[in-house]
Enzyme design. Sequence first.
Site, short mmCIF file in Angstrom:
data_model
loop_
_atom_site.label_atom_id
_atom_site.label_comp_id
_atom_site.label_asym_id
_atom_site.label_seq_id
_atom_site.Cartn_x
_atom_site.Cartn_y
_atom_site.Cartn_z
N HIS A 25 -3.26 39.13 20.87
CA HIS A 25 -4.21 40.24 21.08
C HIS A 25 -4.87 40.47 22.52
O HIS A 25 -5.02 41.42 23.02
CB HIS A 25 -5.34 39.79 20.15
CG HIS A 25 -4.89 39.95 18.61
ND1 HIS A 25 -5.28 38.82 17.96
CD2 HIS A 25 -4.05 40.76 17.97
CE1 HIS A 25 -4.81 39.29 16.47
NE2 HIS A 25 -4.16 40.37 16.64
N LYS A 49 -17.94 41.51 2.16
CA LYS A 49 -16.58 41.26 1.35
C LYS A 49 -16.19 39.89 1.99
O LYS A 49 -15.86 40.16 3.15
CB LYS A 49 -15.71 42.05 1.00
CG LYS A 49 -15.97 43.19 0.06
CD LYS A 49 -14.63 43.99 -0.18
CE LYS A 49 -15.08 45.21 -0.98
NZ LYS A 49 -14.12 46.30 -0.51
N ARG A 99 5.07 44.39 18.24
CA ARG A 99 5.84 43.26 18.53
C ARG A 99 7.46 43.64 17.88
O ARG A 99 8.05 42.82 18.75
CB ARG A 99 5.43 41.91 17.61
CG ARG A 99 4.15 41.53 18.12
CD ARG A 99 3.47 40.49 16.95
NE ARG A 99 3.10 41.11 15.88
CZ ARG A 99 2.39 40.78 14.96
NH1 ARG A 99 1.77 39.72 14.89
NH2 ARG A 99 2.12 41.31 13.95
N SER A 136 -2.00 36.25 13.87
CA SER A 136 -3.15 35.28 13.41
C SER A 136 -2.86 34.52 11.97
O SER A 136 -3.13 33.30 12.07
CB SER A 136 -4.31 36.38 12.83
OG SER A 136 -4.71 36.96 13.82
#
Length: 168
Positions: A25, A49, A99, A136
């Site tokens: 990122h 949330k 990617r 991630s």
Amino acid sequence: METPVTPTVHRAVCPGSFDPVTMGHLDIFRRAAAQFDEVVVLVTGNPNKNSGLFSIDERLELVRSATTEIPNLRVDWWSGLLVNYTTEHNIGVIVKGLRSALDYEYEIPMAQMNRNLTGVDTVFFMTDPKYGHVSSTLCKEVVKYGGDIRDMLPAEVEKAIKAKYAPS
Ligand code: PNS
């Protein structure tokens, strides 16, 4: 959809869940900051949330600490439609990293939907091959089980993931 008038200040947004931010990122943020006058890294999600490993506040803090050296970048969050944010903030371009073909398949309908909604364009930067496998999700898993994610995560992020998975 008509192409909107190009704003005089060229602003771009890099949206994502960033749970958490990775070196892949960061590479896209830096490259976007080199091409646009102003870049907003937009952490999306509902702060009420609890989905993901990190809260929205924690994700924001991790992005902020990893991007302090980029002067034309700021960090914000949004829980609504991305195109409403771009319109409200006079942002002409959405920047995403690609990617692989999997990312392409995932991103194309979003880019087309966003353009259809307000005319905002999405620009794709090809991921540097050294980050082609970095996500991630995979980084969290590798850290969780004690693997070496050197060069894939900023140091503070690695520390924060370890703290999340530390036995209490
Ligand atoms: O990091 P992610 O999960 O790939 O990010 C996807 C994200 C946050 C960019 C996308 O889900 C999004 O734009 N969310 C905001 C809500 C929205 O505008 N949805 C319609 C997209 S066409």
